[in-house]
Design a protein around this motif. Structure first.
Motif, mmCIF file in Angstrom:
data_model
loop_
_atom_site.group_PDB
_atom_site.id
_atom_site.type_symbol
_atom_site.label_atom_id
_atom_site.label_comp_id
_atom_site.label_asym_id
_atom_site.label_seq_id
_atom_site.Cartn_x
_atom_site.Cartn_y
_atom_site.Cartn_z
ATOM 1 N N SER A 279 4.695 2.160 9.482
ATOM 2 C CA SER A 279 5.533 0.971 9.479
ATOM 3 C C SER A 279 5.137 0.132 8.287
ATOM 4 N N LEU A 280 6.123 -0.357 7.543
ATOM 5 C CA LEU A 280 5.810 -1.159 6.354
ATOM 6 C C LEU A 280 5.480 -2.598 6.723
ATOM 7 N N ILE A 281 5.734 -2.970 7.978
ATOM 8 C CA ILE A 281 5.384 -4.325 8.404
ATOM 9 C C ILE A 281 4.492 -4.238 9.639
ATOM 10 N N ASP A 282 3.724 -5.300 9.875
ATOM 11 C CA ASP A 282 2.839 -5.311 11.027
ATOM 12 C C ASP A 282 3.654 -5.663 12.271
ATOM 13 N N LEU A 283 3.803 -4.690 13.149
ATOM 14 C CA LEU A 283 4.659 -4.901 14.324
ATOM 15 C C LEU A 283 4.049 -5.878 15.318
ATOM 16 N N ALA A 284 2.735 -6.127 15.192
ATOM 17 C CA ALA A 284 2.072 -7.024 16.148
ATOM 18 C C ALA A 284 2.691 -8.424 16.098
ATOM 19 N N GLN A 285 3.209 -8.819 14.917
ATOM 20 C CA GLN A 285 3.803 -10.159 14.803
ATOM 21 C C GLN A 285 5.014 -10.328 15.715
ATOM 22 N N TYR A 286 5.593 -9.232 16.181
ATOM 23 C CA TYR A 286 6.734 -9.323 17.112
ATOM 24 C C TYR A 286 6.321 -9.004 18.549
ATOM 25 N N GLY A 287 5.005 -8.976 18.758
ATOM 26 C CA GLY A 287 4.535 -8.659 20.100
ATOM 27 C C GLY A 287 4.643 -7.176 20.414
ATOM 28 N N LEU A 288 4.884 -6.354 19.396
ATOM 29 C CA LEU A 288 4.940 -4.908 19.611
ATOM 30 C C LEU A 288 3.571 -4.312 19.256
ATOM 31 N N PRO A 289 3.240 -3.175 19.839
ATOM 32 C CA PRO A 289 1.967 -2.548 19.488
ATOM 33 C C PRO A 289 1.968 -2.123 18.030
ATOM 34 N N SER A 290 0.837 -2.281 17.351
ATOM 35 C CA SER A 290 0.776 -1.967 15.914
ATOM 36 C C SER A 290 0.867 -0.465 15.674
ATOM 37 N N GLU A 291 1.500 -0.124 14.583
ATOM 38 C CA GLU A 291 1.571 1.272 14.118
ATOM 39 C C GLU A 291 0.916 1.257 12.741
ATOM 40 N N PRO A 292 0.195 2.325 12.364
ATOM 41 C CA PRO A 292 -0.489 2.295 11.065
ATOM 42 C C PRO A 292 0.460 2.045 9.904
ATOM 43 N N MET A 293 -0.031 1.323 8.885
ATOM 44 C CA MET A 293 0.807 0.945 7.745
ATOM 45 C C MET A 293 0.368 1.712 6.495
ATOM 46 N N PRO A 294 1.321 2.287 5.762
ATOM 47 C CA PRO A 294 0.963 3.051 4.559
ATOM 48 C C PRO A 294 0.183 2.222 3.537
ATOM 49 N N GLN A 295 0.534 0.933 3.387
ATOM 50 C CA GLN A 295 -0.178 0.119 2.386
ATOM 51 C C GLN A 295 -1.658 -0.024 2.740
ATOM 52 N N LYS A 296 -1.939 -0.097 4.050
ATOM 53 C CA LYS A 296 -3.335 -0.184 4.496
ATOM 54 C C LYS A 296 -4.074 1.131 4.153
ATOM 55 N N MET A 297 -3.381 2.268 4.364
ATOM 56 C CA MET A 297 -3.977 3.572 4.043
ATOM 57 C C MET A 297 -4.349 3.633 2.556
ATOM 58 N N LEU A 298 -3.427 3.158 1.700
ATOM 59 C CA LEU A 298 -3.670 3.212 0.253
ATOM 60 C C LEU A 298 -4.837 2.300 -0.117
ATOM 61 N N GLN A 299 -4.902 1.117 0.536
ATOM 62 C CA GLN A 299 -6.033 0.214 0.296
ATOM 63 C C GLN A 299 -7.346 0.870 0.699
ATOM 64 N N ASP A 300 -7.299 1.650 1.778
ATOM 65 C CA ASP A 300 -8.508 2.335 2.241
ATOM 66 C C ASP A 300 -8.920 3.448 1.284
ATOM 67 N N GLY A 301 -8.025 3.796 0.363
ATOM 68 C CA GLY A 301 -8.393 4.787 -0.648
ATOM 69 C C GLY A 301 -7.722 6.146 -0.486
ATOM 70 N N ILE A 302 -6.797 6.260 0.467
ATOM 71 C CA ILE A 302 -6.068 7.529 0.645
ATOM 72 C C ILE A 302 -5.338 7.872 -0.661
ATOM 73 N N ASP A 303 -5.411 9.134 -1.068
ATOM 74 C CA ASP A 303 -4.775 9.524 -2.333
ATOM 75 C C ASP A 303 -3.268 9.699 -2.189
ATOM 76 N N LEU A 304 -2.842 10.308 -1.079
ATOM 77 C CA LEU A 304 -1.406 10.429 -0.825
ATOM 78 C C LEU A 304 -1.147 10.158 0.650
ATOM 79 N N VAL A 305 -0.119 9.374 0.936
ATOM 80 C CA VAL A 305 0.269 9.154 2.323
ATOM 81 C C VAL A 305 1.737 9.571 2.455
ATOM 82 N N SER A 306 2.079 10.207 3.589
ATOM 83 C CA SER A 306 3.485 10.587 3.782
ATOM 84 C C SER A 306 4.009 10.015 5.095
#
Ligand SMILES: *Cc1c(COP(=O)(O)O)cnc(C)c1O
Length: 487
Positions: A279-306
């Motif tokens: 998800s490109l946005i943090d779903l928690a802000q809508y009271g929905l359970p969070s799903e991992p975000m690609p931008q966070k993965m890239l910040q963590d150092g992942i080389d490619l995310v799909s």
């Protein structure tokens, strides 16, 4: 009547085709189809005469004494026409058609997953109707790259260096593995050897990509040292797979992306991550359970995310691969990329959908998927109350209809164990009054111009209201069913 006489009663192909009642059928289905059907019916009739010395039931007349042969033939042509209309009918039933998804699963793979935003629909119709700059750079006045514009959007939105677009996320995983690890080893945790619907299994995809899967850890626990010990000179990739449709609970341990990336960097092995939905946005802000975000993965150092285009992103079916520019260049140059590339309609819809993410505050309004996921329970309850009389009109005394709290899900592997609170129209059988069953009701609801698809559960039929997008169309569909059903 002798067989010989019966044969004489069969009208010719031309006589049947030229009969006025065939004109409508020919207009609808084409002359070739209808001629072929007429021949089939005549063959059926001849077979019946040959084997049973009589005409098939659909061609038999009750009263034929005293009729002249020409009158008889005329009547048989009428019978032929009726039969023809019946057998032609399935030709008219469309394969894919609009439906109401009231199953409670918002991103339902069998019902087409994400509904497109109006901006995406407009963008698609434009490139369908007119020539477009699909692979043309206006700045340079020459050939451009079809993924370029979306790559630039993604660079701004999620901070990747570059991106590559393919048909779906399954294709994304295949392309990453085939381009970067063919003939080599890929290390994956045993807890992440996912199978998703339609027989997409990580180990099978590895084989198709020509890679050797190296499983590490145990089903419930994998540690950093498990990866570390498995790395050798043949290791091409470390891979994380989001366990999107199941969850391992209890005594568990998994290695975080950040830890794995640190290991990958120290050993000079790229780390890739199949996020599934993402998800490109943090779903928690809508009271929905969070799903991992690609931008966070890239910040963590992942080389490619799909991740997929038509899951939580809310766009068209597509696979998005984002990350390191050198690795993306390798994917772009692999021969499979040509086979897996997106068409202009997909790219137009994806670009328009991603544009909406520049205004995150408007997304719950502009993006149908998010709009459905964020509808309030109060609004759904009000909607249910408005719809009850229309439903009751349809089912009469046979069923009781009420508005009930229910549980839905996002679907398509997002947030597998988290249930989504919802509200449903709930139908229960009035036992003393009727022989009609919930299955009859499900068939009835699915029988209209726009089929209504619900779910039978715990002896009730549920129509989850979170998935309704056009209330007036829905009411009109109920009314049409009432008309034909109760006449
Ligand atoms: C859904 C999913 C896929 C496949 O994505 P498609 O876009 O349906 O091809 C692959 N991996 C994971 C983890 C998924 O959840």
């Amino acid at each position: 009547m002798t067989a010989q006489a019966l044969y004489a009663h069969l009208p010719s192909v031309d006589l049947i085709l030229n009969h006025q009642s065939q004109q409508a059928l020919i207009n609808q289905y084409g002359k070739e189809h209808i001629t072929a059907l007429v021949r089939q019916l005549l063959d059926q009739a001849r077979d019946s005469i040959k084997q049973q010395q009589q005409l098939p039931l659909w061609l038999s007349l009750n009263e034929c004494d005293g009729l002249a042969l020409t009158q008889l033939k005329q009547q048989r042509i009428t019978l032929f026409s009726e039969q023809l209309a019946q057998v032609a009918q399935p030709l008219g039933s469309k394969g894919q058609r609009r439906a109401f998804n009231l199953t409670g699963t918002i991103l339902h793979t069998n019902l087409g997953r994400a509904l497109q935003a109006e901006a995406a629909i407009k963008a698609v119709t434009d490139v369908m109707r007119f020539p477009s700059t699909l692979e043309y750079s206006l700045q340079q006045g020459k050939r451009g790259h079809r993924d370029h514009a979306i790559s630039e959007q993604l660079q701004q939105l999620i901070g990747c260096e570059d991106a590559c677009l393919v048909n779906n996320n399954a294709a994304a995983v295949l392309l990453m593995l085939a381009s970067l690890a063919n003939g080599k080893e890929v290390i994956v945790s045993r807890g992440e050897l996912v199978e998703i619907g339609g027989s997409f299994r990580i180990p099978d995809v590895m084989r198709q990509a020509g890679c050797q899967l190296v499983e590490v850890g145990a089903t419930n626990r994998t540690h950093l040292k498990d990866y570390q010990q498995a790395i050798n000179e043949n290791t091409a990739l470390l891979m994380k797979v989001h366990t999107s449709n199941y969850m391992i609970q209890g005594f568990t341990s998994a290695v975080s992306e950040a830890e794995l990336c640190a290991l990958g960097r120290s050993m000079q092995v790229p780390v890739i991550s199949d996020l599934g939905s993402g998800s490109l946005i943090d779903l928690a802000q809508y009271g929905l359970p969070s799903e991992p975000m690609p931008q966070k993965m890239l910040q963590d150092g992942i080389d490619l995310v799909s991740f997929s285009g038509d899951k939580l992103l809310g766009g068209p079916q597509a696979g998005i691969i984002a990350g390191n520019a050198d690795l993306i260049a390798q994917l772009q140059h692999h021969p499979l990329k040509r086979a897996l590339r997106c068409d202009k309609m997909t790219l137009a819809a994806l670009e328009a959908t991603l544009n909406l993410y520049r205004h995150p505050e408007r997304l719950p309004c502009d993006l149908p998927t998010l709009s459905m996921l964020t509808r309030s329970l109060d609004a759904l309850t009000d909607l249910g109350q408005r719809l009850i009389p229309h439903c009751q009109q349809l089912v009469g005394q046979h069923f009781t209809v009420s508005v009930m709290p229910s549980m839905g899900q996002i679907g398509s592997g997002a947030l597998p164990t988290e249930q989504l609170e919802s509200v449903a129209l709930c139908f229960s059988v009035n036992n003393n009054q009727t022989s009609q069953t919930l299955n009859d009701l499900a068939d009835l609801l699915a029988s209209g111009e726009i089929p209504i698809i619900g779910r039978i559960h715990h002896n009730r039929l549920w129509l989850c209201l979170r998935g309704i997008s056009h209330e007036q169309d829905f009411i009109a569909q109920l009314a049409q069913l009432s008309l034909t059903h109760n006449e």
